[in-house]
Enzyme design. Structure first.
Site, mmCIF file in Angstrom:
data_model
loop_
_atom_site.group_PDB
_atom_site.id
_atom_site.type_symbol
_atom_site.label_atom_id
_atom_site.label_comp_id
_atom_site.label_asym_id
_atom_site.label_seq_id
_atom_site.Cartn_x
_atom_site.Cartn_y
_atom_site.Cartn_z
ATOM 1 N N CYS A 175 0.750 -0.982 0.573
ATOM 2 C CA CYS A 175 -0.020 0.174 -0.296
ATOM 3 C C CYS A 175 0.550 1.382 -0.219
ATOM 4 C CB CYS A 175 -0.780 -0.161 0.961
ATOM 5 S SG CYS A 175 -2.424 1.302 1.446
ATOM 6 N N HIS A 210 -4.808 -4.602 0.577
ATOM 7 C CA HIS A 210 -4.305 -5.312 1.765
ATOM 8 C C HIS A 210 -4.892 -6.624 1.801
ATOM 9 C CE1 HIS A 210 -3.529 -1.477 3.696
ATOM 10 N NE2 HIS A 210 -3.907 -1.069 3.671
ATOM 11 N N GLU A 217 -3.413 -9.361 3.509
ATOM 12 C CA GLU A 217 -3.115 -9.169 4.488
ATOM 13 C C GLU A 217 -3.793 -9.165 5.657
ATOM 14 O OE1 GLU A 217 -2.464 -5.298 5.322
ATOM 15 O OE2 GLU A 217 -2.291 -6.387 3.973
#
Length: 359
Positions: free
Chosen positions: A146, A239, A241
């Protein structure tokens, strides 16, 4: 193979509680399996420091059965920290100088919160450049997440992020556009990825920089791309994760900002995240919040427990597959001496033998 608990970092205990296998050092030494040392440059603010740490530890630990992973968290001195977070960092994190001396097989750089549109004015700017430049010459592969992607695209590829008309916030469908690359050749050709950002690097900018886009979304733009050589740098705009509740927590924080008068408008729903029933409950809660504020009463509690039970994670398997592929490729080409980025026979300008630099 699991992550090795090589110190008393609380994340190891938390992951054990979640059922993930964490290997003790004495057991790891008895296994005839190669170890990989992964750096985690965690630039997130205090409130998200440990959660971000756990998210990336979890992805790495669940990703690949061929190695023992030693994950080395560190951060940058220029980032403002409270006393509690600073104590945590001093106790559990490693100084960059030690990491630079001992070497890494791969590096992950998280996003960060910024105070203004000009990234060059952020306190992390010069220290981050130093880490990325070191990693490019000394580490097999660096994965940027990001804001880190936006920063590296600016100072290395001269592509500045552009503000979006509205925040890109939610869970978006993506598709693989370069199916032959080994990072994505065996994952779902369509999959979801969470995004949460006010700025964007467009497909045109990735192309202008000579980067190779691997996955993108019609709504959220580019998610996954790699450097011209195909591997030295890996870029996420989304994202993958994120935990299942990450966007819920963010939505709840935005409601609190509205209640406190920091935010003028009541936050919209993250796109494609809440189901119809959940949206109806949250609409009812919004009405109760407005009514309580108008009447000077205490606002009702956010229905977090009810919401959590009705959320779905539609991105983790693909994220795990991509990270697993990345770890496998690192394992294949990195030197056994972690102070050296590649084995002697590997061409640093084309480490995977893709020939993409000649395109």
């Amino acid at each position: 193979m699991p992550i090795v608990a090589h110190n008393d970092l609380p994340t190891f205990a938390r992951l054990r509680q979640e059922g993930q296998r964490i290997l003790e050092p004495n057991c790891a030494l008895q296994q005839d399996i190669r170890e990989l040392h992964i750096g985690l440059l965690n630039m997130m603010p205090d409130a998200a420091l440990a959660a971000t740490e756990r998210q990336f530890f979890r992805l790495v630990g669940q990703s690949n059965p061929i190695a023992q992973f030693y994950v080395h968290p560190f951060t940058l001195d220029g980032l403002a920290r409270g006393a509690e977070a600073q104590d945590y960092i001093q106790r559990y994190y490693e100084p960059f100088e030690k990491i630079r001396e001992e070497g890494l097989d791969a590096l992950i750089i998280t996003g960060a919160n910024v105070s203004g549109p000009d990234l060059t004015q952020e306190p992390f700017w010069k220290p981050l450049i130093a880490v990325v430049d070191w990693a490019y010459s000394q580490v097999c592969s660096t994965l940027c997440s990001c804001l880190a992607t936006h920063a590296v695209l600016q100072f290395r590829y001269h592509q500045r992020r552009q503000p979006l008309p509205a925040k890109c916030w939610g869970v978006y469908p993506h598709h693989v556009v370069e199916r032959t690359h080994p990072l994505v050749s065996d994952v779902n050709t369509r999959f979801d990825v969470p995004h949460s950002r006010f700025n964007d690097i467009s497909r045109t900018q990735f192309d202008a920089a000579g980067l190779h886009v691997l996955t993108e979304s019609d709504d959220a733009g580019v998610h996954l791309a790699v450097s011209p050589d195909g591997f030295r740098q890996v870029f996420f705009q989304g994202h993958p994760e994120y935990d299942m509740i990450s966007l819920l927590k963010e939505y709840q924080r935005e409601i609190k900002r509205f209640i406190a008068g920091i935010r003028i408008d009541y936050p919209p729903f993250p796109d494609h995240y809440f189901g119809l029933q959940a949206r109806a409950i949250l609409d009812e809660h919004r009405g109760q919040v407005h009514e309580a504020l108008d009447q000077g009463r205490e606002v009702p509690a956010f229905p977090e427990q009810w919401m959590t039970a009705r959320l779905h994670n539609t991105w983790h398997d693909t994220a795990q597959g991509v990270i697993g592929n990345w770890m496998g490729l690192v394992y294949r080409v990195t030197n056994h001496d972690r102070r050296l980025p590649f084995m002697a026979e590997v061409n640093p300008d084309d480490p995977l033998g893709l020939g993409w630099n000649k395109r």
